[in-house]
Scaffold this active site. Structure first.
Site, PDB file in Angstrom:
ATOM      1  N   HIS A   1      24.079  56.075  20.078  1.00 44.32           N
ATOM      2  CA  HIS A   1      24.248  55.739  18.833  1.00 44.32           C
ATOM      3  C   HIS A   1      25.506  56.422  18.671  1.00 44.32           C
ATOM      4  CE1 HIS A   1      25.581  54.655  14.352  1.00 44.32           C
ATOM      5  NE2 HIS A   1      25.797  55.624  14.274  1.00 44.32           N
TER       6      HIS A   1
ATOM      7  N   GLU B   1      39.189  37.402  60.142  1.00 41.08           N
ATOM      8  CA  GLU B   1      39.920  37.071  58.894  1.00 41.08           C
ATOM      9  C   GLU B   1      40.935  36.382  59.283  1.00 41.08           C
ATOM     10  OE1 GLU B   1      40.722  35.909  55.652  1.00 41.08           O
ATOM     11  OE2 GLU B   1      38.778  37.697  56.189  1.00 41.08           O
TER      12      GLU B   1
ATOM     13  N   GLY C   1      39.202  41.127  51.720  1.00 37.48           N
ATOM     14  CA  GLY C   1      38.740  40.924  50.648  1.00 37.48           C
ATOM     15  C   GLY C   1      38.282  39.931  49.605  1.00 37.48           C
ATOM     16  N   GLY C   2      38.896  38.926  50.342  1.00 38.40           N
ATOM     17  CA  GLY C   2      38.015  37.816  49.681  1.00 38.40           C
ATOM     18  C   GLY C   2      39.320  37.757  48.661  1.00 38.40           C
ATOM     19  N   THR C   3      38.563  36.666  47.300  1.00 40.24           N
ATOM     20  CA  THR C   3      38.891  35.645  46.672  1.00 40.24           C
ATOM     21  C   THR C   3      38.578  36.782  45.569  1.00 40.24           C
ATOM     22  OG1 THR C   3      38.165  33.566  46.779  1.00 40.24           O
ATOM     23  CG2 THR C   3      38.163  34.110  44.653  1.00 40.24           C
ATOM     24  N   CYS C   4      37.844  37.924  45.307  1.00 38.51           N
ATOM     25  CA  CYS C   4      37.857  38.579  44.470  1.00 38.51           C
ATOM     26  C   CYS C   4      39.291  39.573  45.001  1.00 38.51           C
ATOM     27  CB  CYS C   4      36.344  40.051  44.380  1.00 38.51           C
ATOM     28  SG  CYS C   4      36.566  40.958  43.036  1.00 38.51           S
TER      29      CYS C   4
END
Length: 456
Positions: free
Chosen positions: A441, A34, A39-42
């Site tokens: 419902h 890395e 964790g990247g973009t998210c």
């Protein structure tokens, strides 16, 4: 010195860490590389922080509407943008640290900090280290596209990353781009108190949707005071004493908009241009996406691509599914394929849009005989009770096979309710299987059987 591994994973976004966990648990020696943020973009600039901001904006919006519900708030609603940002920052850091800690403490997994570049089809350099493996998995994500608009290099602008660093509310935010990222930021900052204008080159917002859905999205945003400028064929930028002047060649409206801040949200591009892919012989398309087959293998045996960089999906959930496909095929002897994936996604404005499969326009283009069902949210009890009646529910079915081709739920809870239809499509069941369901419902989902019974 070269260090040998069973697998090398480049990128610690949504797919990479999960694959590292599966491979390591199977006894394989894994290297994961890395270069920046785990964790990247998210985690860092996408889903996690933006949905945190959306939640803060929703709280402000609901507070302003309190009197409609008999809740009297005497003082004006005030936004503390520093606290809003701090809340998002905490969500980012908790998630990022969780991913990084998991990987660094994982048995059979070695973490390398740095930029990975191929030196051959099975060798990667990270700084002074040479890593080799018979299988290499690329999970490098993407970044915002900076369009070649006249004057764009002469003015300050923001991307989604820069927006997350704001600890103030812009006086007038001009959002260039009328799709997912742009519209989410447009609505949230309008609710924080900014004047907002959305500029879109196309004829309508979110052009991949059916025109009626697109029109409803525009109505939702305009009802909150957001200015929409579509058909902006020639967008230009120049400095202005009050910020940035945005020139728009639209069919109507003033030819110039002056904003204190500009957000560019016109798409994303893959982070594949500095990996040495040509050295390894990995084929990419004209836009830089790694070309993969139905099992996510690249043109080079042993090299795979997952997530945004392969052009087969631009969402966190599709990236994670890429991991699932690869893990199932390599470790479980399965034959899962990307082409079997039912496309589903959401637009997280408020109310949200949940979408799965084909639009009505796409379904009609196939020439099939269709059944189409629609219900306005004004006829959905849950929406009426919440006082959130914008939008509609829509489903399209192949009349001969009785299979659902696609659906859209634009309205309160639409991002959750759509999964009832998505699940039926995933198991390839007839729509009639849902007709006799007895849903809870009061919910939005309870109207799905009714929607299917009223098709024509």
């Amino acid at each position: 010195m070269t260090r040998a591994f069973d697998a090398i994973i480049i990128g610690a976004g949504q797919a990479g860490p999960s694959l590292a966990g599966r491979l390591a648990a199977a006894g394989q020696q894994v290297a994961i590389v890395e270069r920046h943020l785990f964790g990247g973009t998210c985690v860092n600039t996408g889903c996690k922080p933006t949905k945190t901001l959306v939640a803060s904006a929703y709280a402000a919006h609901l507070a302003r509407r309190g009197a409609e519900y008999g809740v009297m708030i005497d003082a004006p609603v005030r936004i503390d943008m520093a606290k809003v940002r701090a809340r998002a920052d905490k969500v980012i850091m908790d998630s990022r640290n969780g991913v990084e800690g998991w990987l660094r403490n994982m048995t059979n997994c070695t973490v390398f900090d740095g930029h990975a570049r191929f030196e051959s089809a099975n060798t990667v350099r990270v700084g002074d280290e040479l890593l080799t493996a018979s299988k290499i998995f690329i999970n490098v994500g993407g970044r915002p596209v900076i369009p070649d608009f006249p004057g764009v290099d002469e003015v300050p602008y923001l991307t989604n990353s820069g927006m997350l660093k704001l600890d103030r509310v812009p006086k007038h935010l001009v959002v260039v781009g009328g799709s997912y990222i742009g519209l989410e930021f447009a609505q949230m900052f309008r609710r924080f108190g900014a004047e907002v204008t959305v500029v879109e080159k196309g004829l309508r917002l979110v052009s991949r949707e059916d025109p009626d859905i697109s029109d409803m999205i525009r109505e939702i945003l305009e009802s909150e005071g957001i200015h929409i400028r579509t058909s902006a064929e020639c967008i230009t930028f120049k400095s202005h004493p009050d910020g940035v002047s945005v020139g728009v060649d639209c069919t109507e409206g003033a030819p110039e908009i002056v904003g204190s801040d500009v957000l560019l949200a016109v798409g994303r591009r893959p982070n594949t241009d500095d990996l040495g892919l040509d050295t390894a012989g990995v084929a990419v398309d004209a836009r830089g996406y790694i070309q993969v087959d139905d099992g996510l293998a690249s043109s080079v045996p042993g090299i795979f691509a997952m997530g945004d960089c392969n052009g087969r999906g631009a969402f966190t959930h599709t990236a994670y599914n890429d991991f699932e496909i690869i893990a199932a095929n390599l470790l479980g002897g399965a034959a899962r394929k990307v082409s079997d994936r039912i496309p589903g996604y959401a637009l997280f404005i408020d109310p949200p849009l949940g979408r799965v499969g084909m639009t009505v326009t796409q379904a009609k283009a196939t020439g099939r005989k269709l059944l189409i069902g629609e219900r306005p949210m004004t006829h959905v009890g849950r929406a009426v009770e919440k006082g959130e009646i914008f939008g509609k529910m829509q489903v399209v079915v192949d009349a001969e096979t009785r299979k659902i081709l696609g659906a859209a739920i634009l309205g309160t809870g639409g991002d959750e309710a759509i999964h009832g239809i998505l699940d039926i499509m995933n198991v390839d069941a007839d729509y009639t299987e849902l007709q006799w369901a007895v849903p809870v419902h009061p919910t939005v989902s309870e109207l799905i059987p009714t929607l299917l019974n009223e098709m024509k």
